[in-house]
Design a protein around this motif. Structure first.
Motif, PDB file in Angstrom:
ATOM      1  N   MET A   1       7.825  -7.284   1.128  1.00  0.00           N
ATOM      2  CA  MET A   1       8.569  -6.228   0.437  1.00  0.00           C
ATOM      3  C   MET A   1       8.149  -4.884   0.991  1.00  0.00           C
ATOM      4  SD  MET A   1       6.710  -5.573  -3.225  1.00  0.00           S
ATOM      5  CE  MET A   1       4.974  -5.136  -3.338  1.00  0.00           C
ATOM      6  N   ILE A   2       8.917  -3.870   0.646  1.00  0.00           N
ATOM      7  CA  ILE A   2       8.603  -2.490   1.013  1.00  0.00           C
ATOM      8  C   ILE A   2       8.521  -1.653  -0.252  1.00  0.00           C
ATOM      9  CG2 ILE A   2       9.517  -0.407   2.142  1.00  0.00           C
ATOM     10  CD1 ILE A   2      10.705  -2.302   4.283  1.00  0.00           C
ATOM     11  N   LEU A   3       7.465  -0.853  -0.349  1.00  0.00           N
ATOM     12  CA  LEU A   3       7.299   0.080  -1.454  1.00  0.00           C
ATOM     13  C   LEU A   3       7.597   1.499  -0.983  1.00  0.00           C
ATOM     14  CD1 LEU A   3       3.966  -1.168  -3.105  1.00  0.00           C
ATOM     15  CD2 LEU A   3       6.299  -1.520  -3.943  1.00  0.00           C
ATOM     16  N   LEU A   4       8.388   2.227  -1.751  1.00  0.00           N
ATOM     17  CA  LEU A   4       8.637   3.645  -1.515  1.00  0.00           C
ATOM     18  C   LEU A   4       7.712   4.424  -2.449  1.00  0.00           C
ATOM     19  CD1 LEU A   4      12.544   3.649  -1.319  1.00  0.00           C
ATOM     20  CD2 LEU A   4      10.890   3.535   0.567  1.00  0.00           C
ATOM     21  N   LEU A   5       6.808   5.214  -1.878  1.00  0.00           N
ATOM     22  CA  LEU A   5       5.729   5.826  -2.650  1.00  0.00           C
ATOM     23  C   LEU A   5       5.657   7.338  -2.460  1.00  0.00           C
ATOM     24  CD1 LEU A   5       2.892   3.240  -1.863  1.00  0.00           C
ATOM     25  CD2 LEU A   5       4.483   3.227  -3.800  1.00  0.00           C
ATOM     26  N   GLY A   6       5.233   8.004  -3.519  1.00  0.00           N
ATOM     27  CA  GLY A   6       4.989   9.438  -3.485  1.00  0.00           C
ATOM     28  C   GLY A   6       3.694   9.754  -4.210  1.00  0.00           C
ATOM     29  N   LYS A   7       3.407  11.050  -4.363  1.00  0.00           N
ATOM     30  CA  LYS A   7       2.162  11.478  -5.009  1.00  0.00           C
ATOM     31  C   LYS A   7       2.460  12.425  -6.176  1.00  0.00           C
ATOM     32  CE  LYS A   7       0.434  12.954  -1.101  1.00  0.00           C
ATOM     33  NZ  LYS A   7      -0.488  13.513  -0.098  1.00  0.00           N
ATOM     34  N   GLN A   8       1.752  12.226  -7.257  1.00  0.00           N
ATOM     35  CA  GLN A   8       1.924  13.111  -8.411  1.00  0.00           C
ATOM     36  C   GLN A   8       1.639  14.561  -8.057  1.00  0.00           C
ATOM     37  OE1 GLN A   8      -0.058  10.550 -11.758  1.00  0.00           O
ATOM     38  NE2 GLN A   8       1.017  12.227 -12.742  1.00  0.00           N
ATOM     39  N   THR A   9       0.751  14.779  -7.120  1.00  0.00           N
ATOM     40  CA  THR A   9       0.393  16.151  -6.754  1.00  0.00           C
ATOM     41  C   THR A   9       1.548  16.895  -6.093  1.00  0.00           C
ATOM     42  OG1 THR A   9      -0.616  15.226  -4.743  1.00  0.00           O
ATOM     43  CG2 THR A   9      -2.088  15.758  -6.569  1.00  0.00           C
TER      44      THR A   9
ATOM     45  N   LEU B   1       3.349   7.680  -7.195  1.00  0.00           N
ATOM     46  CA  LEU B   1       4.701   7.500  -7.712  1.00  0.00           C
ATOM     47  C   LEU B   1       5.326   6.285  -7.039  1.00  0.00           C
ATOM     48  CD1 LEU B   1       5.789  11.236  -7.349  1.00  0.00           C
ATOM     49  CD2 LEU B   1       4.901  10.123  -9.413  1.00  0.00           C
ATOM     50  N   HIS B   2       6.020   5.467  -7.824  1.00  0.00           N
ATOM     51  CA  HIS B   2       6.599   4.239  -7.303  1.00  0.00           C
ATOM     52  C   HIS B   2       7.794   3.857  -8.178  1.00  0.00           C
ATOM     53  CE1 HIS B   2       3.810   3.188 -10.525  1.00  0.00           C
ATOM     54  NE2 HIS B   2       4.596   2.139 -10.761  1.00  0.00           N
ATOM     55  N   TYR B   3       8.495   2.822  -7.791  1.00  0.00           N
ATOM     56  CA  TYR B   3       9.564   2.274  -8.643  1.00  0.00           C
ATOM     57  C   TYR B   3       9.871   0.877  -8.137  1.00  0.00           C
ATOM     58  CZ  TYR B   3      13.339   2.567 -12.095  1.00  0.00           C
ATOM     59  OH  TYR B   3      14.143   2.370 -13.191  1.00  0.00           O
ATOM     60  N   ALA B   4      11.115   0.442  -8.203  1.00  0.00           N
ATOM     61  CA  ALA B   4      11.449  -0.913  -7.771  1.00  0.00           C
ATOM     62  C   ALA B   4      11.155  -1.093  -6.284  1.00  0.00           C
ATOM     63  CB  ALA B   4      12.916  -1.211  -8.050  1.00  0.00           C
ATOM     64  N   PRO B   5      10.622  -2.258  -5.899  1.00  0.00           N
ATOM     65  CA  PRO B   5      10.422  -2.537  -4.478  1.00  0.00           C
ATOM     66  C   PRO B   5      11.748  -2.573  -3.729  1.00  0.00           C
ATOM     67  CG  PRO B   5       9.210  -4.097  -5.866  1.00  0.00           C
ATOM     68  CD  PRO B   5      10.147  -3.347  -6.760  1.00  0.00           C
ATOM     69  N   CYS B   6      11.651  -2.643  -2.412  1.00  0.00           N
ATOM     70  CA  CYS B   6      12.833  -2.768  -1.554  1.00  0.00           C
ATOM     71  C   CYS B   6      12.704  -4.006  -0.674  1.00  0.00           C
ATOM     72  CB  CYS B   6      12.975  -1.540  -0.653  1.00  0.00           C
ATOM     73  SG  CYS B   6      13.389  -0.010  -1.527  1.00  0.00           S
ATOM     74  N   ASN B   7      13.852  -4.490  -0.230  1.00  0.00           N
ATOM     75  CA  ASN B   7      13.880  -5.611   0.709  1.00  0.00           C
ATOM     76  C   ASN B   7      13.128  -5.241   1.985  1.00  0.00           C
ATOM     77  OD1 ASN B   7      15.788  -6.334  -1.210  1.00  0.00           O
ATOM     78  ND2 ASN B   7      17.520  -6.267   0.194  1.00  0.00           N
TER      79      ASN B   7
END
Length: 212
Positions: free
Chosen positions: A98-106, A137-143
């Motif tokens: 899977m692939i995770l799309l991630l960010g930072k709270q900062t 920061l995260h949400y649903a995974p990606c294909n």
């Protein structure tokens, strides 16, 4: 968008790979859970996953004895749509790449907006347990592959993502509370926005369909 690896040094600011866990039975149970072909489902707690030896290791070794839940997030997806965060780390364990799309709270502004240009993509190979830090920061995974979809075990403190408490807004963050221990920022194009979620993702709603 560049697809990085959770084994790259760049992932260290977002989370870490958790080693040493005995996950075979958990992964087998996960492989039998429902996977929609045209959307995403999330179940906070699932008996078939929680009745495996991995639960005690996750509860005691990873969460230090705190009560946990093991659920799943399965389906097909290529878009960012939203980001969320909790007051604690989340463990993700996929039985398919899977692939995770991630960010930072900062990177969130004082009025709780985020530029989607700050988001990065990370490949998580099947069978790899990753800790996503509370500040990530995260949400649903990606294909990871076109139309392949994903099955991901999601480990969180017990009660997370269930019905939210009824609160009176005391500050600018309170409108983001979407469920118990879940703060969410949506893109205007996401279905969550139409359902009343706080809209604060600015820029393109990232879609990695052309990168996989």
């Amino acid at each position: 968008m560049k697809i990085e690896s959770v084994f790259d040094a760049s992932f260290r600011q977002y989370g870490k790979v958790v080693e040493g866990l005995h996950l075979d039975e958990l992964l087998t149970a996960l492989s039998k859970t429902e996977k929609p072909a045209d959307g995403v489902i999330y179940v906070p707690g699932d008996d078939s996953l929680e009745n495996t030896p991995a639960k005690k290791e996750l509860e005691d070794n990873v969460y230090g004895g705190m009560p946990i839940q093991i659920g799943f997030c399965n389906g097909t997806n290529t878009k960012l749509n939203c980001v969320e965060y909790h007051r604690d780390s989340e463990i993700n364990i996929p039985c398919e790449d899977m692939i995770l799309l991630l960010g930072k709270q900062t990177d969130i502004t004082p009025d709780y907006h985020l530029d989607t240009a700050t988001i990065r993509a990370f490949l998580v190979p099947a069978g790899t347990a990753v800790e996503v830090y509370a500040t990530t920061l995260h949400y649903a995974p990606c294909n990871a592959k076109k139309d392949a979809g994903f099955r991901v075990a999601v480990v969180l403190p017990k009660g997370t993502n269930t019905d939210k408490p009824e609160i009176a807004a005391l500050n600018a963050e309170d409108p983001l509370l979407r469920a118990r221990n879940k703060w969410l920022i949506a893109h205007a194009d996401a279905s969550e926005a139409a359902d009343g979620a706080f809209v604060g993702l600015d820029g393109v709603n990232i879609d990695i369909a052309n990168e996989i």
